[in-house]
Structure formats: C-alpha cells, structure tokens
Design a protein around this motif. Structure first.
Motif, PDB file in Angstrom:
ATOM      1  N   ALA A  12      32.394  55.998  97.128  1.00 63.12           N
ATOM      2  CA  ALA A  12      33.596  55.850  98.385  1.00 63.12           C
ATOM      3  C   ALA A  12      33.061  54.918  99.282  1.00 63.12           C
ATOM      4  CB  ALA A  12      33.805  57.184  98.744  1.00 63.12           C
ATOM      5  N   THR A  13      31.714  54.897  99.553  1.00 58.82           N
ATOM      6  CA  THR A  13      31.009  53.942 100.561  1.00 58.82           C
ATOM      7  C   THR A  13      31.127  52.426 100.204  1.00 58.82           C
ATOM      8  OG1 THR A  13      28.919  54.218  99.595  1.00 58.82           O
ATOM      9  CG2 THR A  13      29.520  55.624 101.359  1.00 58.82           C
ATOM     10  N   VAL A  14      31.388  52.233  98.882  1.00 56.20           N
ATOM     11  CA  VAL A  14      31.429  50.766  98.328  1.00 56.20           C
ATOM     12  C   VAL A  14      32.459  49.957  99.156  1.00 56.20           C
ATOM     13  CG1 VAL A  14      32.003  49.167  96.473  1.00 56.20           C
ATOM     14  CG2 VAL A  14      30.377  51.325  96.061  1.00 56.20           C
ATOM     15  N   PRO A  15      33.476  50.465  99.265  1.00 55.75           N
ATOM     16  CA  PRO A  15      34.690  49.767  99.976  1.00 55.75           C
ATOM     17  C   PRO A  15      34.384  49.290 101.590  1.00 55.75           C
ATOM     18  CG  PRO A  15      35.935  51.250  98.645  1.00 55.75           C
ATOM     19  CD  PRO A  15      34.261  51.551  98.498  1.00 55.75           C
ATOM     20  N   PHE A  16      33.794  50.473 102.093  1.00 59.15           N
ATOM     21  CA  PHE A  16      33.438  50.568 103.423  1.00 59.15           C
ATOM     22  C   PHE A  16      32.248  49.286 103.612  1.00 59.15           C
ATOM     23  CE2 PHE A  16      30.120  51.817 106.725  1.00 59.15           C
ATOM     24  CZ  PHE A  16      31.022  51.488 107.782  1.00 59.15           C
ATOM     25  N   LEU A  17      31.441  49.499 102.803  1.00 65.57           N
ATOM     26  CA  LEU A  17      30.191  48.339 102.850  1.00 65.57           C
ATOM     27  C   LEU A  17      30.561  46.932 102.597  1.00 65.57           C
ATOM     28  CD1 LEU A  17      27.593  50.310 100.939  1.00 65.57           C
ATOM     29  CD2 LEU A  17      27.661  50.103 103.421  1.00 65.57           C
ATOM     30  N   THR A  18      31.679  46.721 101.627  1.00 65.38           N
ATOM     31  CA  THR A  18      32.064  45.397 101.411  1.00 65.38           C
ATOM     32  C   THR A  18      32.923  44.906 102.363  1.00 65.38           C
ATOM     33  OG1 THR A  18      33.909  46.329 100.085  1.00 65.38           O
ATOM     34  CG2 THR A  18      31.962  45.561  98.932  1.00 65.38           C
ATOM     35  N   LEU A  19      33.710  46.103 103.243  1.00 67.24           N
ATOM     36  CA  LEU A  19      34.894  45.484 104.272  1.00 67.24           C
ATOM     37  C   LEU A  19      33.971  45.032 105.664  1.00 67.24           C
ATOM     38  CD1 LEU A  19      37.851  47.418 103.278  1.00 67.24           C
ATOM     39  CD2 LEU A  19      37.536  44.978 103.415  1.00 67.24           C
ATOM     40  N   VAL A  20      32.746  45.945 105.833  1.00 68.57           N
ATOM     41  CA  VAL A  20      32.158  46.057 107.064  1.00 68.57           C
ATOM     42  C   VAL A  20      30.799  44.892 106.980  1.00 68.57           C
ATOM     43  CG1 VAL A  20      30.891  46.940 108.570  1.00 68.57           C
ATOM     44  CG2 VAL A  20      32.932  47.967 107.975  1.00 68.57           C
ATOM     45  N   PHE A  21      30.028  45.247 105.987  1.00 70.70           N
ATOM     46  CA  PHE A  21      28.921  44.313 106.082  1.00 70.70           C
ATOM     47  C   PHE A  21      29.023  43.248 105.248  1.00 70.70           C
ATOM     48  CE2 PHE A  21      27.378  48.724 107.228  1.00 70.70           C
ATOM     49  CZ  PHE A  21      26.988  48.623 108.098  1.00 70.70           C
ATOM     50  N   ALA A  22      29.943  43.024 104.410  1.00 69.45           N
ATOM     51  CA  ALA A  22      29.742  41.705 103.571  1.00 69.45           C
ATOM     52  C   ALA A  22      30.560  40.628 104.184  1.00 69.45           C
ATOM     53  CB  ALA A  22      30.393  41.981 102.201  1.00 69.45           C
ATOM     54  N   LEU A  23      31.626  40.953 105.223  1.00 65.01           N
ATOM     55  CA  LEU A  23      32.369  39.813 105.808  1.00 65.01           C
ATOM     56  C   LEU A  23      31.536  38.575 106.497  1.00 65.01           C
ATOM     57  CD1 LEU A  23      35.147  41.933 107.704  1.00 65.01           C
ATOM     58  CD2 LEU A  23      35.207  40.610 105.533  1.00 65.01           C
ATOM     59  N   PRO A  24      30.425  38.828 107.040  1.00 66.40           N
ATOM     60  CA  PRO A  24      29.725  37.510 107.307  1.00 66.40           C
ATOM     61  C   PRO A  24      29.217  36.812 106.228  1.00 66.40           C
ATOM     62  CG  PRO A  24      28.784  39.407 108.390  1.00 66.40           C
ATOM     63  CD  PRO A  24      29.593  40.036 107.470  1.00 66.40           C
ATOM     64  N   PHE A  25      28.984  37.334 105.053  1.00 66.98           N
ATOM     65  CA  PHE A  25      28.862  36.436 103.922  1.00 66.98           C
ATOM     66  C   PHE A  25      29.799  35.820 103.305  1.00 66.98           C
ATOM     67  CE2 PHE A  25      25.660  39.874 104.274  1.00 66.98           C
ATOM     68  CZ  PHE A  25      24.559  39.012 104.541  1.00 66.98           C
ATOM     69  N   VAL A  26      31.003  36.438 103.496  1.00 72.37           N
ATOM     70  CA  VAL A  26      32.487  35.537 102.779  1.00 72.37           C
ATOM     71  C   VAL A  26      33.233  35.042 104.048  1.00 72.37           C
ATOM     72  CG1 VAL A  26      32.242  37.446 100.741  1.00 72.37           C
ATOM     73  CG2 VAL A  26      33.684  37.963 102.979  1.00 72.37           C
ATOM     74  N   ASN A  27      32.693  34.852 105.065  1.00 70.98           N
ATOM     75  CA  ASN A  27      33.631  34.279 106.145  1.00 70.98           C
ATOM     76  C   ASN A  27      33.793  32.828 105.864  1.00 70.98           C
ATOM     77  OD1 ASN A  27      35.029  33.829 108.249  1.00 70.98           O
ATOM     78  ND2 ASN A  27      33.373  34.524 109.811  1.00 70.98           N
ATOM     79  N   ARG A  28      34.641  32.377 104.895  1.00 68.58           N
ATOM     80  CA  ARG A  28      34.929  30.865 104.698  1.00 68.58           C
ATOM     81  C   ARG A  28      36.554  30.715 104.895  1.00 68.58           C
ATOM     82  NH1 ARG A  28      30.361  32.028 102.913  1.00 68.58           N
ATOM     83  NH2 ARG A  28      28.838  31.263 101.904  1.00 68.58           N
ATOM     84  N   LEU A  29      36.931  29.535 105.117  1.00 72.93           N
ATOM     85  CA  LEU A  29      38.176  29.261 104.980  1.00 72.93           C
ATOM     86  C   LEU A  29      38.630  28.599 103.581  1.00 72.93           C
ATOM     87  CD1 LEU A  29      38.925  27.508 108.543  1.00 72.93           C
ATOM     88  CD2 LEU A  29      39.542  29.841 107.900  1.00 72.93           C
ATOM     89  N   GLU A  30      37.751  27.902 102.934  1.00 74.05           N
ATOM     90  CA  GLU A  30      37.822  27.462 101.675  1.00 74.05           C
ATOM     91  C   GLU A  30      37.036  28.138 100.531  1.00 74.05           C
ATOM     92  OE1 GLU A  30      37.348  23.305 101.771  1.00 74.05           O
ATOM     93  OE2 GLU A  30      39.240  22.951 102.967  1.00 74.05           O
ATOM     94  N   PRO A  31      37.235  28.331  99.458  1.00 72.72           N
ATOM     95  CA  PRO A  31      38.355  27.914  98.798  1.00 72.72           C
ATOM     96  C   PRO A  31      39.670  28.829  99.071  1.00 72.72           C
ATOM     97  CG  PRO A  31      37.286  29.363  97.500  1.00 72.72           C
ATOM     98  CD  PRO A  31      36.416  28.995  98.571  1.00 72.72           C
TER      99      PRO A  31
END
Length: 73
Positions: A12-31
């Motif tokens: 259950a922590t997987v969605p929390f981690l991906t939505l909170v801590f992974a956002l700086p790594f996927v913060n892109r407009l493209e593609p």
C-alpha cells in the motif's frame, strides 16, 4: 505484526511513494502521452492504478490473516 499485514502495508505504500517522492524525477512536460504532459499522465495513471494495488493489499491481508485465526479484533 503479522506477515500478511506487513506485506499489505508495504504494498500500500507503493502508490504513496510514487506520487510523493517520484514526482521530481518525472516532472517533465514532454513527452505527451494521450495528449497530456508526462507529469499529468503520471499522476492520473497512479490514481487509476492505486485501487488495484489496494485491492491486492486487501487480498494479501485476507489470505494470510483469516478471521478464523482465533484472534479477537
């Protein structure tokens, strides 16, 4: 803590981690995916995937910790 509870909480922590801590790594407009910037697609995808993951956590909890174990809640 029982094994099923531990596994369910870990899952259950997987969605929390991906939505909170992974956002700086996927913060892109493209593609663009389905006409959405990647960051918006990432958030919407995890919002859609989260109920499936929580359902899996529920199944793990139920499988390893059946109510017939004799422990009162």
């Amino acid at each position: 803590m029982r094994k099923g509870t531990r596994l369910a909480l870990l899952l259950a922590t997987v969605p929390f981690l991906t939505l909170v801590f992974a956002l700086p790594f996927v913060n892109r407009l493209e593609p663009f995916i389905l006409g959405l910037p990647f960051l918006l697609f990432w958030i919407l995808a995890w919002v859609a995937i989260t109920p499936l993951i929580l359902w899996g956590a529920y199944l793990l909890e139920r499988r390893y910790n059946s109510p017939d174990d004799g422990e009162d809640r």
